[in-house]
Design a protein around this motif. Structure first.
Motif, PDB file in Angstrom:
ATOM      1  N   THR A  50      -2.656   4.320  17.561  1.00  7.64           N
ATOM      2  CA  THR A  50      -3.216   4.470  18.909  1.00  7.64           C
ATOM      3  C   THR A  50      -4.131   3.301  19.255  1.00  7.64           C
ATOM      4  OG1 THR A  50      -3.105   6.877  18.731  1.00  7.64           O
ATOM      5  CG2 THR A  50      -4.589   5.987  20.397  1.00  7.64           C
ATOM      6  N   ALA A  51      -4.804   2.773  18.250  1.00  2.72           N
ATOM      7  CA  ALA A  51      -5.707   1.633  18.454  1.00  2.72           C
ATOM      8  C   ALA A  51      -4.991   0.293  18.308  1.00  2.72           C
ATOM      9  CB  ALA A  51      -6.859   1.719  17.460  1.00  2.72           C
ATOM     10  N   ALA A  52      -3.649   0.306  18.260  1.00  9.60           N
ATOM     11  CA  ALA A  52      -2.839  -0.912  18.154  1.00  9.60           C
ATOM     12  C   ALA A  52      -3.089  -1.672  16.866  1.00  9.60           C
ATOM     13  CB  ALA A  52      -3.066  -1.826  19.370  1.00  9.60           C
ATOM     14  N   VAL A  53      -3.439  -0.942  15.820  1.00  2.00           N
ATOM     15  CA  VAL A  53      -3.611  -1.561  14.499  1.00  2.00           C
ATOM     16  C   VAL A  53      -2.270  -1.562  13.781  1.00  2.00           C
ATOM     17  CG1 VAL A  53      -4.686  -1.293  12.227  1.00  2.00           C
ATOM     18  CG2 VAL A  53      -6.039  -0.950  14.303  1.00  2.00           C
ATOM     19  N   GLU A  54      -1.931  -2.697  13.180  1.00  5.08           N
ATOM     20  CA  GLU A  54      -0.641  -2.847  12.515  1.00  5.08           C
ATOM     21  C   GLU A  54      -0.737  -2.946  10.998  1.00  5.08           C
ATOM     22  OE1 GLU A  54       1.650  -6.007  14.322  1.00  5.08           O
ATOM     23  OE2 GLU A  54       0.680  -5.642  16.252  1.00  5.08           O
ATOM     24  N   ALA A  55      -1.901  -3.291  10.467  1.00  2.60           N
ATOM     25  CA  ALA A  55      -2.022  -3.480   9.021  1.00  2.60           C
ATOM     26  C   ALA A  55      -3.428  -3.136   8.560  1.00  2.60           C
ATOM     27  CB  ALA A  55      -1.674  -4.912   8.634  1.00  2.60           C
ATOM     28  N   VAL A  56      -3.532  -2.776   7.277  1.00  2.00           N
ATOM     29  CA  VAL A  56      -4.819  -2.399   6.676  1.00  2.00           C
ATOM     30  C   VAL A  56      -5.083  -3.309   5.490  1.00  2.00           C
ATOM     31  CG1 VAL A  56      -6.153  -0.577   5.563  1.00  2.00           C
ATOM     32  CG2 VAL A  56      -4.506   0.002   7.372  1.00  2.00           C
ATOM     33  N   ALA A  57      -6.240  -3.962   5.499  1.00  2.47           N
ATOM     34  CA  ALA A  57      -6.693  -4.762   4.360  1.00  2.47           C
ATOM     35  C   ALA A  57      -7.522  -3.863   3.449  1.00  2.47           C
ATOM     36  CB  ALA A  57      -7.531  -5.944   4.839  1.00  2.47           C
ATOM     37  N   VAL A  58      -7.116  -3.741   2.201  1.00  2.00           N
ATOM     38  CA  VAL A  58      -7.835  -2.936   1.222  1.00  2.00           C
ATOM     39  C   VAL A  58      -8.469  -3.894   0.219  1.00  2.00           C
ATOM     40  CG1 VAL A  58      -7.695  -1.026  -0.415  1.00  2.00           C
ATOM     41  CG2 VAL A  58      -6.082  -1.144   1.502  1.00  2.00           C
ATOM     42  N   THR A  59      -9.788  -3.886   0.139  1.00  3.40           N
ATOM     43  CA  THR A  59     -10.492  -4.887  -0.656  1.00  3.40           C
ATOM     44  C   THR A  59     -11.199  -4.267  -1.852  1.00  3.40           C
ATOM     45  OG1 THR A  59     -12.540  -4.731   0.648  1.00  3.40           O
ATOM     46  CG2 THR A  59     -10.887  -6.330   1.379  1.00  3.40           C
ATOM     47  N   TRP A  60     -11.399  -5.103  -2.851  1.00  2.00           N
ATOM     48  CA  TRP A  60     -12.320  -4.824  -3.951  1.00  2.00           C
ATOM     49  C   TRP A  60     -13.038  -6.126  -4.251  1.00  2.00           C
ATOM     50  CZ3 TRP A  60      -7.347  -6.153  -4.602  1.00  2.00           C
ATOM     51  CH2 TRP A  60      -6.990  -7.025  -5.635  1.00  2.00           C
ATOM     52  N   VAL A  61     -14.133  -6.056  -4.959  1.00  6.64           N
ATOM     53  CA  VAL A  61     -14.926  -7.244  -5.278  1.00  6.64           C
ATOM     54  C   VAL A  61     -14.899  -7.436  -6.783  1.00  6.64           C
ATOM     55  CG1 VAL A  61     -17.144  -8.420  -5.021  1.00  6.64           C
ATOM     56  CG2 VAL A  61     -16.392  -6.773  -3.279  1.00  6.64           C
ATOM     57  N   ARG A  68     -11.430  -9.621  -3.165  1.00 11.67           N
ATOM     58  CA  ARG A  68      -9.983  -9.759  -3.286  1.00 11.67           C
ATOM     59  C   ARG A  68      -9.336  -8.692  -2.403  1.00 11.67           C
ATOM     60  NH1 ARG A  68      -9.726 -14.731  -5.991  1.00 11.67           N
ATOM     61  NH2 ARG A  68     -11.358 -14.723  -7.597  1.00 11.67           N
ATOM     62  N   VAL A  69      -8.059  -8.870  -2.060  1.00  8.87           N
ATOM     63  CA  VAL A  69      -7.451  -7.994  -1.068  1.00  8.87           C
ATOM     64  C   VAL A  69      -5.977  -7.753  -1.359  1.00  8.87           C
ATOM     65  CG1 VAL A  69      -6.862  -9.900   0.500  1.00  8.87           C
ATOM     66  CG2 VAL A  69      -7.195  -7.589   1.430  1.00  8.87           C
ATOM     67  N   ALA A  76       2.939   1.986   5.833  1.00  2.60           N
ATOM     68  CA  ALA A  76       2.875   2.216   4.382  1.00  2.60           C
ATOM     69  C   ALA A  76       1.550   2.810   3.938  1.00  2.60           C
ATOM     70  CB  ALA A  76       3.119   0.907   3.636  1.00  2.60           C
ATOM     71  N   LEU A  77       0.680   3.176   4.897  1.00  3.52           N
ATOM     72  CA  LEU A  77      -0.647   3.669   4.521  1.00  3.52           C
ATOM     73  C   LEU A  77      -0.551   5.001   3.772  1.00  3.52           C
ATOM     74  CD1 LEU A  77      -3.721   3.360   4.602  1.00  3.52           C
ATOM     75  CD2 LEU A  77      -3.701   4.525   6.823  1.00  3.52           C
ATOM     76  N   VAL A  78       0.329   5.878   4.179  1.00  2.00           N
ATOM     77  CA  VAL A  78       0.444   7.169   3.503  1.00  2.00           C
ATOM     78  C   VAL A  78       0.863   6.968   2.048  1.00  2.00           C
ATOM     79  CG1 VAL A  78       1.674   9.366   3.438  1.00  2.00           C
ATOM     80  CG2 VAL A  78       0.933   8.428   5.629  1.00  2.00           C
ATOM     81  N   HIS A  79       1.836   6.104   1.835  1.00  2.00           N
ATOM     82  CA  HIS A  79       2.273   5.847   0.461  1.00  2.00           C
ATOM     83  C   HIS A  79       1.135   5.234  -0.354  1.00  2.00           C
ATOM     84  CE1 HIS A  79       4.409   3.871  -2.891  1.00  2.00           C
ATOM     85  NE2 HIS A  79       5.268   4.878  -2.763  1.00  2.00           N
ATOM     86  N   ALA A  80       0.370   4.329   0.255  1.00  2.00           N
ATOM     87  CA  ALA A  80      -0.762   3.724  -0.454  1.00  2.00           C
ATOM     88  C   ALA A  80      -1.807   4.764  -0.819  1.00  2.00           C
ATOM     89  CB  ALA A  80      -1.388   2.626   0.407  1.00  2.00           C
ATOM     90  N   ALA A  81      -2.028   5.722   0.067  1.00  3.30           N
ATOM     91  CA  ALA A  81      -2.995   6.777  -0.226  1.00  3.30           C
ATOM     92  C   ALA A  81      -2.483   7.729  -1.297  1.00  3.30           C
ATOM     93  CB  ALA A  81      -3.329   7.553   1.050  1.00  3.30           C
ATOM     94  N   GLU A  82      -1.176   7.959  -1.308  1.00  4.57           N
ATOM     95  CA  GLU A  82      -0.594   8.860  -2.305  1.00  4.57           C
ATOM     96  C   GLU A  82      -0.504   8.220  -3.684  1.00  4.57           C
ATOM     97  OE1 GLU A  82       2.629  11.881  -0.734  1.00  4.57           O
ATOM     98  OE2 GLU A  82       3.147   9.840  -0.136  1.00  4.57           O
ATOM     99  N   TRP A  83      -0.031   6.974  -3.731  1.00  2.00           N
ATOM    100  CA  TRP A  83       0.344   6.359  -4.995  1.00  2.00           C
ATOM    101  C   TRP A  83      -0.421   5.083  -5.324  1.00  2.00           C
ATOM    102  CZ3 TRP A  83       3.024   9.577  -7.807  1.00  2.00           C
ATOM    103  CH2 TRP A  83       3.805  10.542  -7.167  1.00  2.00           C
ATOM    104  N   GLY A  84      -1.244   4.625  -4.397  1.00  5.07           N
ATOM    105  CA  GLY A  84      -1.995   3.407  -4.640  1.00  5.07           C
ATOM    106  C   GLY A  84      -1.145   2.164  -4.456  1.00  5.07           C
ATOM    107  N   VAL A  85      -1.815   1.024  -4.463  1.00  3.68           N
ATOM    108  CA  VAL A  85      -1.172  -0.286  -4.358  1.00  3.68           C
ATOM    109  C   VAL A  85      -1.380  -0.999  -5.686  1.00  3.68           C
ATOM    110  CG1 VAL A  85      -1.105  -2.462  -3.081  1.00  3.68           C
ATOM    111  CG2 VAL A  85      -1.720  -0.339  -1.886  1.00  3.68           C
ATOM    112  N   GLY A  86      -0.341  -1.615  -6.205  1.00  4.82           N
ATOM    113  CA  GLY A  86      -0.442  -2.262  -7.501  1.00  4.82           C
ATOM    114  C   GLY A  86      -1.401  -3.444  -7.509  1.00  4.82           C
ATOM    115  N   THR A  87      -2.276  -3.475  -8.500  1.00  7.27           N
ATOM    116  CA  THR A  87      -3.172  -4.612  -8.709  1.00  7.27           C
ATOM    117  C   THR A  87      -3.287  -4.867 -10.207  1.00  7.27           C
ATOM    118  OG1 THR A  87      -5.118  -3.164  -8.750  1.00  7.27           O
ATOM    119  CG2 THR A  87      -4.582  -4.185  -6.652  1.00  7.27           C
ATOM    120  N   ALA A  88      -3.401  -6.114 -10.574  1.00  8.94           N
ATOM    121  CA  ALA A  88      -3.479  -6.468 -11.992  1.00  8.94           C
ATOM    122  C   ALA A  88      -4.917  -6.366 -12.494  1.00  8.94           C
ATOM    123  CB  ALA A  88      -2.959  -7.881 -12.207  1.00  8.94           C
ATOM    124  N   PRO A  89      -5.130  -5.813 -13.692  1.00 10.86           N
ATOM    125  CA  PRO A  89      -6.495  -5.727 -14.236  1.00 10.86           C
ATOM    126  C   PRO A  89      -7.107  -7.083 -14.540  1.00 10.86           C
ATOM    127  CG  PRO A  89      -4.884  -4.972 -15.844  1.00 10.86           C
ATOM    128  CD  PRO A  89      -4.144  -5.141 -14.557  1.00 10.86           C
TER     129      PRO A  89
END
Length: 483
Positions: A50-61, A68-69, A76-89
């Motif tokens: 509704t707010a014309a947003v197309e993408a979400v930046a998810v950050t950690w420090v 980092r982002v 894909a936000l629902v899938h990210a909330a359900e299963w997370g986004v892959g990041t390397a340790p």
């Protein structure tokens, strides 16, 4: 002057470690049920569309203080909330220049984590149309908390305070230098040359500063003040206090917003400890107050300047731990070039009422508002810090002081640089001293846990070695545009 002593006046002590608070600490870092996360993400995605947003930046420090982002489309936000986004340790052992090291628990090419957006902090970005932002928590593939996640560490420390019936309000001042855009190797060329704290500067950049304020306000942040600072091209913004994790989140969001607004004006920003050698640098001062049952424990007590025994013990614990806290609050080797006596940087391990040269400054507020305004300021921190590590470690140190019923030493008034030599100890003047103090801190080791403690240590050692042989000018040049 900085010695802290045990006091019998602080009331009953409670354990800092697992004990009775183990369940609370576990709950603070646990993922909500997957179905609940999915339902909330569906609602959030609808609002974003509704707010014309197309993408979400998810950050950690990371442990070098770099944001980092990973970004996902709104679809894909629902899938990210359900299963997370892959990041390397391995990001936990990245250095500020994107080189990497390793540690006994974390490092190397093997392994994966899941980055989950915190939907409570999800917000459309006013200065980046079409984008939203959320801070992320990192969990293992099995769903458990990643022991190296800095944000989950801060959550645990906030929960440790809550297990004692305590809450904290915190805020991190954001200072930055704005410069004309240019190649990364170039020193700053300033868009204004007005005097320190001068209206001249605000007039020169009034449209820019107005848009910074507008963007922050549209993102739901309550700005308390914005003003020119001391160094050339330097400004500061302060926002309303909130819980420790929230304050760290907001610090990240404020910096991203300032950078985005600056880019629209053809400007670049630096939050680095120093932008030019021998010039006053950017601080990241942490303000915090301790509360119980809606009462500010920094007011109405029988201790110094109205401190209650609990608040005094907490602040005494922070004061005692300042040398080792620098590893987390003054991350970059360049930060030690900022800690210069008589520059209001907090270079000495002492405290005082409204003393801007003390590393721990007590602020009572004006008569009539002290019950709400009384707080303490940690002045020796800068914005190279991972804010989650900084706030979490300060809470851990403060709770240890409260548990041990510490009392503050006599306060120092005036400039400690003018005191009798040896009277007031200097804080570490380089990474090696701070690292040694950090290695010897049982409080921080227990609070952080071995994997995170060792990852931080590995990064600090690597960056200290990286810049050991360079002079101030080269060190500042290497770090000025990294933060």
């Amino acid at each position: 002057m900085s010695a802290v002593t045990a006091s019998q006046a602080a009331g009953p002590a409670e354990p800092l470690g697992p004990g009775a608070s183990a369940a609370a600490l576990a709950a603070a870092v646990a993922l909500p049920p997957r179905a609940e996360r999915a339902a909330r993400a569906e609602e959030a995605a609808d609002r974003l569309r509704t707010a014309a947003v197309e993408a979400v930046a998810v950050t950690w420090v990371d442990n070098a203080g770099i944001s980092r982002v990973k970004a996902v489309p709104v679809s894909a936000l629902v899938h990210a909330a359900e299963w997370g986004v892959g990041t390397a340790p391995c990001f936990d052992v990245f250095l500020a220049d994107d080189a990497s090291t390793t540690s006994p628990f974390i490092g190397g090419p093997t392994g994966d984590l899941r980055l989950y957006p915190d939907l409570d902090r999800l917000v459309p970005l006013a200065a980046q149309p079409g984008w939203a932002w959320a801070p992320g928590d990192r969990h293992t593939q099995a769903g458990g908390p990643h022991p190296g996640c800095q944000r989950l560490f801060a959550r645990r420390m906030e929960a440790a305070a809550a297990a004692r019936g305590l809450s904290l309000r915190a805020g991190i001042e954001v200072e930055w230098v704005v410069a004309l855009a240019g190649p990364p190797h170039e020193p700053p060329q300033y868009p204004t040359h007005g005097p320190a704290y001068g209206m001249h500067r605000l007039t020169d950049l009034s449209d820019y500063l107005r848009d910074v304020l507008r963007a922050l306000g549209e993102q739901g942040l309550s700005v308390l003040q914005i003003h020119p600072e001391y160094a050339p091209g330097q400004f500061e913004v302060s926002v309303a206090p909130e819980g420790p994790v929230g304050a760290a989140d907001t610090s990240v969001l404020v910096r991203h917003t300032i950078r985005a607004v600056s880019a629209k004006y053809g400007l670049r920003t630096s939050f680095a400890p120093l932008v030019e050698p021998d010039v006053v640098g950017n601080g990241g001062h942490l303000h915090l107050s301790l509360w119980r049952d809606g009462h500010n424990l920094g007011h109405g007590g029988s201790g110094p300047h109205g401190l209650t025994a609990e608040a005094e013990g907490f602040l005494a614990g922070v004061l005692r731990a300042l040398p080792e806290l620098l590893v987390l609050g003054c991350s970059s080797p360049a930060g030690y070039l900022r800690l210069v006596p008589s520059h209001w940087a907090g270079a000495y391990q002492c405290w005082g009422l409204e003393n801007r040269e003390a590393a721990l400054r007590l602020v009572t507020g004006s008569t009539g508002e002290r019950a709400a305004a009384a707080n303490a300021e940690v002045k020796c921190f800068d914005a190279s810090a991972n804010p989650y590590l900084a706030v979490g470690a300060v809470v851990a140190a403060g709770l240890a002081g409260l548990e041990q019923r510490l009392a503050l030493p006599p306060e120092f008034t005036g400039d400690p640089a003018e005191a009798e030599p040896g009277t007031v100890p200097r804080l570490p003047q380089g990474p090696a001293e701070a690292i040694a103090a950090y290695e010897g801190s049982a409080v921080l080791r227990e609070a952080l846990g071995e994997p995170l403690h060792q990852a931080v240590l590995a990064v600090r050692r690597a960056e200290a070695e990286q810049y050991a042989a360079v002079g101030p000018e080269e060190l500042v040049a290497a770090t000025r545009w990294r933060y």
